[in-house]
Motif scaffolding. Structure first.
Motif, PDB file in Angstrom:
ATOM      1  N   HIS A 116      49.719  42.228  50.406  1.00 41.08           N
ATOM      2  CA  HIS A 116      49.478  41.840  49.009  1.00 41.08           C
ATOM      3  C   HIS A 116      49.185  43.023  48.087  1.00 41.08           C
ATOM      4  O   HIS A 116      49.258  42.882  46.875  1.00 41.08           O
ATOM      5  CB  HIS A 116      48.338  40.809  48.949  1.00 41.08           C
ATOM      6  CG  HIS A 116      48.717  39.527  49.619  1.00 41.08           C
ATOM      7  ND1 HIS A 116      49.577  38.614  49.041  1.00 41.08           N
ATOM      8  CD2 HIS A 116      48.408  39.036  50.847  1.00 41.08           C
ATOM      9  CE1 HIS A 116      49.756  37.604  49.878  1.00 41.08           C
ATOM     10  NE2 HIS A 116      49.056  37.833  50.979  1.00 41.08           N
ATOM     11  N   ASP A 117      48.861  44.192  48.675  1.00 39.98           N
ATOM     12  CA  ASP A 117      48.522  45.336  47.830  1.00 39.98           C
ATOM     13  C   ASP A 117      49.575  46.440  47.849  1.00 39.98           C
ATOM     14  O   ASP A 117      49.483  47.409  47.117  1.00 39.98           O
ATOM     15  CB  ASP A 117      47.154  45.911  48.245  1.00 39.98           C
ATOM     16  CG  ASP A 117      47.150  46.358  49.703  1.00 39.98           C
ATOM     17  OD1 ASP A 117      48.038  45.911  50.465  1.00 39.98           O
ATOM     18  OD2 ASP A 117      46.272  47.154  50.090  1.00 39.98           O
TER      19      ASP A 117
ATOM     20  N   THR B  78      55.890  58.221  58.800  1.00 40.68           N
ATOM     21  CA  THR B  78      56.221  59.315  57.876  1.00 40.68           C
ATOM     22  C   THR B  78      56.419  58.798  56.455  1.00 40.68           C
ATOM     23  O   THR B  78      55.850  59.341  55.493  1.00 40.68           O
ATOM     24  CB  THR B  78      57.501  60.042  58.348  1.00 40.68           C
ATOM     25  OG1 THR B  78      57.295  60.527  59.677  1.00 40.68           O
ATOM     26  CG2 THR B  78      57.840  61.207  57.441  1.00 40.68           C
ATOM     27  N   PHE B  79      57.205  57.734  56.311  1.00 45.10           N
ATOM     28  CA  PHE B  79      57.538  57.264  54.959  1.00 45.10           C
ATOM     29  C   PHE B  79      56.454  56.386  54.354  1.00 45.10           C
ATOM     30  O   PHE B  79      56.352  56.291  53.130  1.00 45.10           O
ATOM     31  CB  PHE B  79      58.928  56.616  54.952  1.00 45.10           C
ATOM     32  CG  PHE B  79      59.998  57.666  54.989  1.00 45.10           C
ATOM     33  CD1 PHE B  79      60.396  58.314  53.830  1.00 45.10           C
ATOM     34  CD2 PHE B  79      60.553  58.078  56.193  1.00 45.10           C
ATOM     35  CE1 PHE B  79      61.338  59.334  53.857  1.00 45.10           C
ATOM     36  CE2 PHE B  79      61.489  59.104  56.238  1.00 45.10           C
ATOM     37  CZ  PHE B  79      61.886  59.728  55.055  1.00 45.10           C
ATOM     38  N   GLU B  80      55.608  55.792  55.170  1.00 44.13           N
ATOM     39  CA  GLU B  80      54.439  55.104  54.624  1.00 44.13           C
ATOM     40  C   GLU B  80      53.495  56.109  53.962  1.00 44.13           C
ATOM     41  O   GLU B  80      52.804  55.787  52.995  1.00 44.13           O
ATOM     42  CB  GLU B  80      53.693  54.337  55.730  1.00 44.13           C
ATOM     43  CG  GLU B  80      54.330  52.997  56.053  1.00 44.13           C
ATOM     44  CD  GLU B  80      53.638  52.259  57.190  1.00 44.13           C
ATOM     45  OE1 GLU B  80      53.863  51.049  57.321  1.00 44.13           O
ATOM     46  OE2 GLU B  80      52.876  52.895  57.950  1.00 44.13           O
ATOM     47  N   ALA B  81      53.498  57.342  54.485  1.00 43.00           N
ATOM     48  CA  ALA B  81      52.640  58.390  53.917  1.00 43.00           C
ATOM     49  C   ALA B  81      53.223  58.975  52.630  1.00 43.00           C
ATOM     50  O   ALA B  81      52.491  59.558  51.829  1.00 43.00           O
ATOM     51  CB  ALA B  81      52.443  59.505  54.945  1.00 43.00           C
ATOM     52  N   ALA B  82      54.523  58.805  52.418  1.00 44.35           N
ATOM     53  CA  ALA B  82      55.178  59.469  51.278  1.00 44.35           C
ATOM     54  C   ALA B  82      55.539  58.532  50.129  1.00 44.35           C
ATOM     55  O   ALA B  82      55.445  58.908  48.958  1.00 44.35           O
ATOM     56  CB  ALA B  82      56.440  60.181  51.760  1.00 44.35           C
ATOM     57  N   ILE B  83      55.971  57.308  50.448  1.00 44.01           N
ATOM     58  CA  ILE B  83      56.408  56.369  49.394  1.00 44.01           C
ATOM     59  C   ILE B  83      55.186  55.781  48.680  1.00 44.01           C
ATOM     60  O   ILE B  83      54.177  55.467  49.310  1.00 44.01           O
ATOM     61  CB  ILE B  83      57.268  55.240  50.008  1.00 44.01           C
ATOM     62  CG1 ILE B  83      58.597  55.810  50.529  1.00 44.01           C
ATOM     63  CG2 ILE B  83      57.548  54.141  48.988  1.00 44.01           C
ATOM     64  CD1 ILE B  83      59.436  54.830  51.315  1.00 44.01           C
ATOM     65  N   LEU B  84      55.285  55.634  47.372  1.00 43.93           N
ATOM     66  CA  LEU B  84      54.199  55.016  46.589  1.00 43.93           C
ATOM     67  C   LEU B  84      54.287  53.497  46.733  1.00 43.93           C
ATOM     68  O   LEU B  84      54.688  52.767  45.818  1.00 43.93           O
ATOM     69  CB  LEU B  84      54.304  55.443  45.122  1.00 43.93           C
ATOM     70  CG  LEU B  84      54.133  56.964  44.868  1.00 43.93           C
ATOM     71  CD1 LEU B  84      54.429  57.301  43.420  1.00 43.93           C
ATOM     72  CD2 LEU B  84      52.724  57.420  45.238  1.00 43.93           C
ATOM     73  N   THR B  85      53.906  53.020  47.918  1.00 44.75           N
ATOM     74  CA  THR B  85      54.084  51.599  48.268  1.00 44.75           C
ATOM     75  C   THR B  85      53.240  50.670  47.392  1.00 44.75           C
ATOM     76  O   THR B  85      53.592  49.500  47.209  1.00 44.75           O
ATOM     77  CB  THR B  85      53.724  51.357  49.742  1.00 44.75           C
ATOM     78  OG1 THR B  85      52.409  51.888  49.988  1.00 44.75           O
ATOM     79  CG2 THR B  85      54.708  52.032  50.679  1.00 44.75           C
ATOM     80  N   GLN B  86      52.147  51.189  46.824  1.00 40.75           N
ATOM     81  CA  GLN B  86      51.269  50.329  46.015  1.00 40.75           C
ATOM     82  C   GLN B  86      51.950  49.855  44.730  1.00 40.75           C
ATOM     83  O   GLN B  86      51.482  48.913  44.085  1.00 40.75           O
ATOM     84  CB  GLN B  86      49.942  51.045  45.702  1.00 40.75           C
ATOM     85  CG  GLN B  86      50.041  52.198  44.717  1.00 40.75           C
ATOM     86  CD  GLN B  86      50.409  53.524  45.378  1.00 40.75           C
ATOM     87  OE1 GLN B  86      50.881  53.549  46.516  1.00 40.75           O
ATOM     88  NE2 GLN B  86      50.183  54.627  44.678  1.00 40.75           N
TER      89      GLN B  86
END
Length: 249
Positions: free
Chosen positions: A67-68, A106-114
């Motif tokens: 949800h976030d 790796t990509f969870e650390a780089a993409i602005l998922t929020q």
């Protein structure tokens, strides 16, 4: 294979490179019109194709919804013709599952998922030809594909492998160098902030040498960044020229 064969007395490697020198990198973006983003990268004889879809609605059970932030879904595979020996299972084996997890981290650390809550971003990467540094080649291809998809990231993610032979760090290892069995390190770096997205060591290395190998890998990642950034700029120029031509038509 003995370390002596990997590094000559003159300080050259088997393929003629210096210890801190990258293999030739070639990159192209926007390979597939059907995908939101795509890229193809060659590092030496290693070749990877990356495709990105999203952000889009969560597929599958709603319980997976975050949800976030966005959920990053990755899949790594190797083409059956990518190595000398034929692979029956291009993905789903232990090595592919491990690589899939590394790419996801790796990509969870780089993409602005929020910025994309309750959505999903799919990253599919396939090795078309394997000649060492598979993880690094995949990360570099996926970075360009994510940029091509217009998904915001904190920074580029640039990856490179490194090894250690005769007190000398070697960067961007070829298959022969990987197969020698010495200590190997894979580093994924956000080059502007020097933040590490992923670090993996697959055999023992004395702590006295770790800093030297890390420094060499970090510098190599920044060299990769220069090549990827140039590829992005050239792609933008091509797209702008194409849009300009259509506008004047």
């Amino acid at each position: 294979m003995a370390g002596l064969e990997l590094l000559s007395d003159e300080g050259f490697r088997q393929d003629g490179r210096r210890p801190g020198e990258l293999r030739k990198i070639q990159a192209r973006m926007g390979i597939f019109a059907q995908a939101d983003g795509s890229a193809y990268v060659e590092q030496g004889n290693s070749k990877a194709l990356a495709v990105v879809y999203g952000p889009h609605e969560i597929r599958g059970p709603r319980s997976k919804t975050l949800h976030d932030r966005a959920m990053v879904n990755c899949q790594y595979s190797m083409a059956t013709f990518s190595t000398g020996e034929r692979k029956r299972r291009p993905h789903g084996d232990r090595k592919s599952s491990e690589m899939t997890l590394h790419l996801k981290q790796t990509f969870e650390a780089a993409i602005l998922t929020q910025l994309y809550p309750r959505s999903q971003i799919d990253i599919y990467v396939q090795i078309l030809q394997a000649d060492g540094g598979n993880y690094s080649t995949c990360v570099n291809a996926a970075t360009l594909a994510v940029i091509d998809a217009g998904i915001p990231m904190r920074d580029y993610v640039c990856a490179c492998s490194a090894g250690f032979v005769e007190d000398t760090p070697l960067v961007d290892l070829s298959y022969i160098e990987e197969a020698s069995g010495g200590p190997q390190l894979a580093l994924a770096l956000l080059p502007k902030s020097d933040q590490i997205a992923l670090l993996e060591m697959n055999s023992r290395l004395h702590e006295d040498h770790l800093e030297k190998v890390m420094d060499a890998a970090s510098k190599a990642c920044k060299d990769v960044y220069a090549v990827l950034d140039q590829a992005v700029r050239e792609h933008l120029q091509e797209v702008s020229a194409l849009v300009g031509d259509r506008g004047s038509a």
